[in-house]
Design a protein around this motif. Structure first.
Motif, PDB file in Angstrom:
ATOM      1  N   MET A   1       0.835  -1.037  -0.056  1.00  0.00           N
ATOM      2  CA  MET A   1       0.032   0.067  -0.011  1.00  0.00           C
ATOM      3  C   MET A   1       1.043   1.302   0.104  1.00  0.00           C
ATOM      4  O   MET A   1       0.564   2.249  -0.816  1.00  0.00           O
ATOM      5  N   GLN A   2       1.847   1.166   0.963  1.00  0.00           N
ATOM      6  CA  GLN A   2       2.816   2.323   0.793  1.00  0.00           C
ATOM      7  C   GLN A   2       3.517   2.664  -0.736  1.00  0.00           C
ATOM      8  O   GLN A   2       3.583   3.836  -1.042  1.00  0.00           O
ATOM      9  N   ARG A   3       3.880   1.333  -1.062  1.00  0.00           N
ATOM     10  CA  ARG A   3       4.546   1.842  -2.429  1.00  0.00           C
ATOM     11  C   ARG A   3       3.630   2.079  -3.780  1.00  0.00           C
ATOM     12  O   ARG A   3       3.994   2.930  -4.372  1.00  0.00           O
ATOM     13  N   PHE A   4       2.420   1.759  -3.500  1.00  0.00           N
ATOM     14  CA  PHE A   4       1.397   2.350  -4.372  1.00  0.00           C
ATOM     15  C   PHE A   4       1.406   3.803  -4.314  1.00  0.00           C
ATOM     16  O   PHE A   4       1.197   4.379  -5.151  1.00  0.00           O
ATOM     17  N   ALA A   5       1.277   4.206  -2.994  1.00  0.00           N
ATOM     18  CA  ALA A   5       0.797   5.633  -2.641  1.00  0.00           C
ATOM     19  C   ALA A   5       2.062   6.321  -3.008  1.00  0.00           C
ATOM     20  O   ALA A   5       1.981   7.457  -3.696  1.00  0.00           O
TER      21      ALA A   5
END
Lengths: 265, 304
Positions: free
Chosen positions: A245-249
């Motif tokens: 989720m962090q990398r997507f953001a």
């Protein structure tokens, strides 16, 4: 083994609804890969599988499989090397034909169909041997119409059918999304078993981040018709949902919609 | 003008003979309507094409049997045209059938060279001049069609046609050329229909250009009546498809007995098509009406 070169697919071209389902996407997949594909609604997950399967053709770009250009090969002719399991359990089998007839149809995928009888006694024995390990008791129900089976039974059957004749590629299009969590888990287990047994190169589209992380050796996240993240090997093994989720953001500059992607099963 | 049991009974053998021959046509329609899930209206004209070919060839001195084979071949071609209109040119199913049906009207006139051909004083395979023999010959043809169709739809290609009708997406995913199969199935369907047309022309001793109008309605009536009577056997039998085929012939027999009875009871012949259409409309709507009724019961039960 499978490669997509600058592939684009646009729907409703030239109208106000024009939408690129897949845009200028390039990717290569190696033999034996088990790739999970994740992305929110409209990211292009199913479109990619449909392009590979030949349900429709791309406007631009080429697709090659085992060195041959299959960009415009009709769907039914690709089926000798590409097998599929669909999201809707109704789609995978012919519901008003018998279980053994469905298996026999799949057994002839990629072979010439002539005036020989549609199913032989040796095949019937082979099917029974193949059905037993599913643990669903289907080996005793060879002449039941598949329309009478449950969703989970049908998906298990479709998986078995997809494993016949050593396909080069297995495409799984959210094949557990329509099942209840318990059944979905069993079908996933079975998927892993069949993929490992037959050493199938597999592309599995899923809505479920946990499954995408837990299965396969490579994870691809799609956004707006192209690849946003491509994680494999060691890096994938240590991946967590929070990481993802962090990398997507970071990459897309927006928050991942938790409602669209399931975080837990 | 009242109903007379005696004259009805005297008409029964004729009605049965007619039923058997039209039953063969109904088995042809089963291929499109039941196996392929395709409402093919070509049959309204291909029946006449079969009759026209047979009648014209017999008048020209060709043997009745050979002329029937030619009728079958003509039907195969007619069905192929409908199939190609639908698959190669992507014309909607119903419209493809209507186009071929309309075109065949002209072709049928060309074949006969006039609106009707009579078969007087010629040797025929099957004729109402000898009804017991007609029932025997018709029965042999019907049983042969059942046997051949049962075997064909059990073969690899037959199974792939059934899969095409049952689930097109699945069929393509299993490497089946669904377009080819649709053309093949429509061809077979119209071939059988035209064969029946040839038998009908011989049986009644003439073929006229209006023969076959409403064929699809008679076929549906026969199929549905047959299925209603044999529904349990069709569900449980090991040779379910053969039973289904037989049931259509039986259904056609029942249909013609009913028609004979209502005609005896004083129904005007010219009102017959209205009567047939109404009967089929009611029968086709029964499954829907049943669910509506069930829904009502449930709604009524809720407040309690």
């Amino acid at each position: 083994m499978l490669s997509l070169n600058k592939v684009s697919k646009v729907f409703d071209a030239g109208t106000v609804n024009e939408k690129y389902a897949v845009k200028n996407l390039s990717a290569a997949f190696a033999k034996g890969d088990f790739v999970t594909i994740i992305g929110s609604n409209g990211a292009g997950k199913s479109s990619i599988l449909n392009l590979i399967a030949g349900v429709y053709f791309p406007e631009e770009g080429t697709i090659t499989l085992d060195g041959a250009d299959i960009t415009r090969t009709p769907e039914y002719r690709r089926a000798d090397r590409i097998s599929r399991v669909f999201q809707d359990p109704m789609v995978g089998t012919a519901s008003d034909m018998w279980l053994e007839e469905n298996l026999a149809l799949a057994y002839r995928r990629g072979k010439r169909r002539g005036l020989r009888w549609g199913i032989t006694e040796t095949e019937r024995e082979f099917f029974i041997e193949k059905l037993k390990p599913l643990g669903l008791g289907l080996e005793k129900r060879l002449s039941v119409k598949t329309g009478l089976l449950s969703g989970g039974q049908r998906q298990a059957l479709t998986l078995l059918m997809a494993s016949f004749n050593n396909p080069s590629l297995l495409l799984l299009d959210e094949h557990t999304a329509a099942l209840d969590p318990g059944t979905a888990g069993k079908v996933l287990e079975l998927t892993e078993q069949i993929v490992a047994e037959n050493e199938l190169t597999t592309l599995m589209v899923t809505h479920n981040m946990k499954d995408a992380i837990a299965y396969g050796n490579r994870l691809i996240m799609l956004s707006a018709g192209n690849i946003l993240l491509d994680i494999s090997g060691e890096e994938k093994q240590h991946l967590t949902v929070t990481d993802l989720m962090q990398r997507f953001a970071d990459l897309s500059g927006e928050e991942l919609d938790n409602d669209e992607l399931l975080l837990t099963s | 003008m009242g109903f007379s049991l005696g004259s009805f009974l005297r008409s029964c053998p004729g009605a049965i003979a007619q039923g058997i021959i039209y039953g063969i046509m109904a088995m042809g329609v089963i291929v499109s309507y039941r196996i392929l899930n395709y409402s093919d209206l070509t049959v309204d004209s291909s029946l006449c094409t079969g009759g026209a070919v047979t009648a014209t060839l017999i008048t020209a001195g060709v043997s009745p049997v050979v002329s029937l084979m030619c009728a079958l071949a003509a039907g195969l071609v007619a069905g192929t045209v409908t199939g190609l209109l639908h698959t190669a040119l992507k014309i909607p199913a119903i419209l493809s059938g209507i186009l071929t049906q309309l075109a065949l009207y002209s072709i049928n006139l060309r074949i006969m060279g006039k609106p009707n051909v009579t078969l007087l004083n010629t040797e025929l395979l099957i004729s109402l001049r000898n009804i017991p023999r007609a029932i025997l010959i018709g029965g042999i043809f019907a049983l042969s069609v059942i046997a051949v169709m049962y075997l064909f739809f059990g073969t690899e290609i037959g199974c792939s046609i059934r899969a095409t009708g049952s689930n097109e997406k699945m069929a393509r995913a299993q490497g089946i050329n669904t377009s080819f199969n649709k053309v093949l199935a429509l061809s077979v369907s119209n071939g059988i229909t035209a064969l029946a047309g040839g038998l009908i022309a011989q049986y009644q001793g003439y073929c006229d250009i209006n023969m076959g109008r409403g064929t699809i309605v008679i076929a549906l009536a026969s199929i549905i009546i047959g299925e209603a009577i044999f529904s349990r056997v069709i569900e449980t039998s090991k040779v379910s498809f053969a039973v289904r085929l037989f049931s259509a012939v039986f259904g056609a027999g029942v249909y013609y007995l009913v028609i004979t009875a209502v005609l005896q009871a004083g129904l005007n012949t010219s009102d017959l098509k209205l009567f047939s259409a109404a009967v089929v409309a009611v029968v086709l709507s029964l499954p829907h009406l049943k669910t509506v009724k069930k829904g009502k019961v449930r709604n009524d039960a809720k407040p309690e």
